[in-house]
Design a protein around this motif. Sequence first.
Motif, short mmCIF file in Angstrom:
data_model
loop_
_atom_site.label_atom_id
_atom_site.label_comp_id
_atom_site.label_asym_id
_atom_site.label_seq_id
_atom_site.Cartn_x
_atom_site.Cartn_y
_atom_site.Cartn_z
N TYR A 13 0.85 -1.20 0.00
CA TYR A 13 0.00 0.00 0.00
C TYR A 13 0.88 1.24 0.00
O TYR A 13 1.78 1.38 0.83
N GLN A 14 0.60 2.14 -0.93
CA GLN A 14 1.35 3.40 -1.03
C GLN A 14 0.39 4.58 -0.98
O GLN A 14 -0.65 4.59 -1.64
N ILE A 15 0.74 5.57 -0.17
CA ILE A 15 -0.04 6.80 -0.05
C ILE A 15 0.86 7.96 -0.44
O ILE A 15 1.94 8.14 0.15
N LYS A 16 0.44 8.74 -1.42
CA LYS A 16 1.17 9.94 -1.81
C LYS A 16 0.35 11.17 -1.44
O LYS A 16 -0.80 11.30 -1.85
N TRP A 18 4.50 14.12 1.21
CA TRP A 18 5.07 12.87 1.68
C TRP A 18 4.63 11.70 0.82
O TRP A 18 3.58 11.75 0.15
N GLN A 19 5.42 10.64 0.87
CA GLN A 19 5.03 9.35 0.28
C GLN A 19 5.29 8.26 1.30
O GLN A 19 6.39 8.16 1.85
N PHE A 20 4.27 7.45 1.57
CA PHE A 20 4.37 6.37 2.55
C PHE A 20 4.08 5.04 1.86
O PHE A 20 3.12 4.94 1.10
N THR A 21 4.90 4.04 2.13
CA THR A 21 4.70 2.72 1.52
C THR A 21 4.95 1.64 2.57
O THR A 21 5.94 1.69 3.30
N TYR A 27 -5.54 -1.32 -7.07
CA TYR A 27 -6.23 -0.03 -7.01
C TYR A 27 -5.23 1.09 -7.26
O TYR A 27 -4.07 1.00 -6.85
N ASP A 28 -5.71 2.14 -7.88
CA ASP A 28 -4.90 3.35 -8.04
C ASP A 28 -5.87 4.51 -8.24
O ASP A 28 -6.45 4.67 -9.31
N GLU A 40 -4.87 13.19 -2.17
CA GLU A 40 -3.99 12.07 -1.89
C GLU A 40 -4.17 11.01 -2.97
O GLU A 40 -5.28 10.82 -3.49
N ARG A 41 -3.09 10.33 -3.30
CA ARG A 41 -3.16 9.23 -4.27
C ARG A 41 -2.89 7.93 -3.53
O ARG A 41 -1.89 7.79 -2.82
N HIS A 42 -3.80 6.98 -3.67
CA HIS A 42 -3.72 5.69 -2.99
C HIS A 42 -3.54 4.58 -4.02
O HIS A 42 -4.33 4.46 -4.96
#
Length: 401
Positions: free
Chosen positions: A91-94, A98-101, A169-170, A177-179
């Motif tokens: 799972y990646q959150i932009k 920030w960017q979290f993975t 999913y994208d 936010e981009r998930h």
Amino acid sequence: MAKIIPFKGLRPTQDKVSLVSCRSYEDYNAVEIAYLLDYNPFSFLHVLNPAYVNPQKVTSDKRFKMVAAKLNDFKKEGILITEDKPVLYLYQIKTKFWQFTGIVAGTTIDDYKNNVIKKHEDTLDYRVRMFKEYLQYGRFNTEPVLMMYPDQEQISKWVESYKEQEALYDFSTVTKERHTIWKIDQPEDIDWLSEQFDQINEFYIADGHHRCASAELLQQENLEYHNSVMSFLIGENNIKIYEYNRIIHDLNNHTKDEFLNLLAEKFLIENKEQQLWKPTKKMEFGMYLDGDFYALRLKETKSNGDILQQLDAQILYDEVLNPILGLDDLRNDARIDYVPGNESIVAIKELVDDGEYEVGFMLYPTNIEEIKRIADNDLIMPPKSTYIEPKFMNGLLIYEI
């Protein structure tokens, strides 16, 4: 060693994921909730807030049963589908900055009990029991526990490589936010990740202490409860730590001048007037009182003693909240509330100006090393010491129990 468990996730169909997923219920105001419930029949808020008559008269167990019933409605209508076999997720959150993975997996309550999963924050009793009832009657969780682990080069390389595959999913949200989620369903990938995490000695809870505590409590009361919780595992350098600021309803019967004189015994006080001031280093505190901002600097720095006594949240409690304002139990005292540090300090100003609160305090954020040292020494921070991102979307991945 830390153990991860694949699970059969319940999730939205691909065409509805952006409509179903939502932020945490507490993030919305009443107007936003009413709008989404009226105009988006797919929003997971319908599950979290099922319609019923006279909600004031509905007991918590009945409400949570209605939550479970609404979840079943979403399943029957084909809005949510269940994986045909246990899997993991990447799972990646932009966000704008920030960017979290990280990896979404199950972790065991046994690891939590045995201190392989380490905690650093105290919990609020009423919230632990509320979440326990929610799990007991709702039989699902959609907000994973955020856990951090020491960054591993091999896992990081694997993650970057796996991102080249087609995503499950994208999508983007109205908060910009981009998930992106990738399903990890091949046995060799699951086994490899399990082996990598098996070599990690401990996980540290970053966010979700109440969820872990409530799962443990439910298992104590009902041994048939699953021995796992949904977790979002992320490298420790890939999280963002904010402070939790404090707002207090009254000055404990002190006048403003009396209160400032008592503070002056321990702090150097500088009136910043209308300057929106917040701390720039440890052992500094911001304060908003009667229309003015103040800088409070501790006269005697806490260079000795254990790590807990050097924490700003503990210092504020030891020097101000307890002896001056008479706050004993930060877990349950209704005189104190908390504002996360990702919100502007203008929010604190407005709350005090409106008259509901008398004073607000701004803290400097805790760092990762402090969190780990607290956990490693089996110490507990004061409640609401940290506000940590990323935050998981509700209804995106659901962990049924």
